[in-house]
Design an enzyme around this catalytic site. Sequence first.
Site, PDB file in Angstrom:
ATOM      1  N   ASP A 191      57.156  51.268  21.224  1.00 29.98           N
ATOM      2  CA  ASP A 191      55.707  51.433  21.252  1.00 29.98           C
ATOM      3  C   ASP A 191      55.299  52.225  22.492  1.00 29.98           C
ATOM      4  O   ASP A 191      55.993  52.197  23.519  1.00 29.98           O
ATOM      5  CB  ASP A 191      55.015  50.071  21.284  1.00 29.98           C
ATOM      6  CG  ASP A 191      55.164  49.304  19.981  1.00 29.98           C
ATOM      7  OD1 ASP A 191      55.513  49.927  18.966  1.00 29.98           O
ATOM      8  OD2 ASP A 191      54.933  48.080  19.989  1.00 29.98           O
ATOM      9  N   GLN A 192      54.154  52.875  22.412  1.00 29.81           N
ATOM     10  CA  GLN A 192      53.671  53.702  23.513  1.00 29.81           C
ATOM     11  C   GLN A 192      53.665  52.946  24.843  1.00 29.81           C
ATOM     12  O   GLN A 192      54.058  53.489  25.876  1.00 29.81           O
ATOM     13  CB  GLN A 192      52.260  54.214  23.206  1.00 29.81           C
ATOM     14  CG  GLN A 192      51.682  55.106  24.305  1.00 29.81           C
ATOM     15  CD  GLN A 192      50.319  55.661  23.935  1.00 29.81           C
ATOM     16  OE1 GLN A 192      49.826  55.443  22.825  1.00 29.81           O
ATOM     17  NE2 GLN A 192      49.707  56.390  24.855  1.00 29.81           N
TER      18      GLN A 192
END
Length: 339
Positions: free
Chosen positions: A139-140
Amino acid sequence: MTSYYPPITYIIPEAEDGWLLKTILARRMHVSRKLQSRLKLTEQGITLNGERVYISVHVRTGDVVEIRMEQETSDDILPQPIPFEILYEDEHMLIVNKEAGMIVHPTHGHYTGTLANGVVDYWLQKGVAYRFRAVHRLDQETTGVLAIAKNPYVHQHISEQMIENRVDKRYLALVHGTPEPRQGEINGPIDRDPEEPHRRIVTPDGYPSLTKYKLLDSWDQGSLVELKLETGRTHQIRVHMTSIGCPLIGDKMYRHPVYKEMMEAVDSVPTQEELQAHLPETAWRIMQLDESIPRQALHAFELTFEHPVTHEKMTFQAPLPGDMQELRQRLESGNLEPK
């Protein structure tokens, strides 16, 4: 003239004398049918003792089988001088420590500023040609170990290990509360939330999902937990920890249930001071803790798999990032006031 990456070599042992070359490619070199089809279309894609042959030929003891892949570039990714930390690199793969806030691969609306942009620029500066192939995603806002393959063979090989559950992915998370029992597994099917499709939820009709966890340390307001993914669903750790009442600290999407109380209070309470007075002390401290880190407190600290070419078992680790170290210190001291 076609340029190739260094060959991947296999020498036929006595026990495999007389086997078909296509059997060697599939069962010993683990070359997928898709990659075999690509290799057959190039001059030096598949050779036996230096000669191009049909894969229907029989091999003999001591024969040298080599596969060569054409060099590729990521022409669709704009090179950008974006710094990133390298944990390991050889001619087959690149292992990096992804920082928080960095998207792995360009997407709609995020064509630049990604890890891929930085890696492509790094290779360009070194004068080498590779296509960016992230073997998995983070995930970012999740930090930690990320594997990038430099050719389709390595990408396919590690991907297959993941499908066969032979890749060990371990994470560290700082969570609200303390999981009970202290060590166990969360076996909860995951699927999209029908009311908010960008979110995931545990639901009986979801896809099988399994996360193993172990409590490493705990304090009054939170805990440090080690997690091992047995499946790879989107947001799996975040969804599973929320499902047992221990959401990740700082997670803006999968929040602690006290935020429902806060939303009910916001309509009539205009200031932070009055909000604090309106909410129970426990709820207020949870909100303070979430404000002390700008992302979900999740770090991919260890990745173990078999090297696709050397077949050596390799483990890569990334230390706990600074923001999570600071959050841990806050939990230990009991000072939850955001800066």
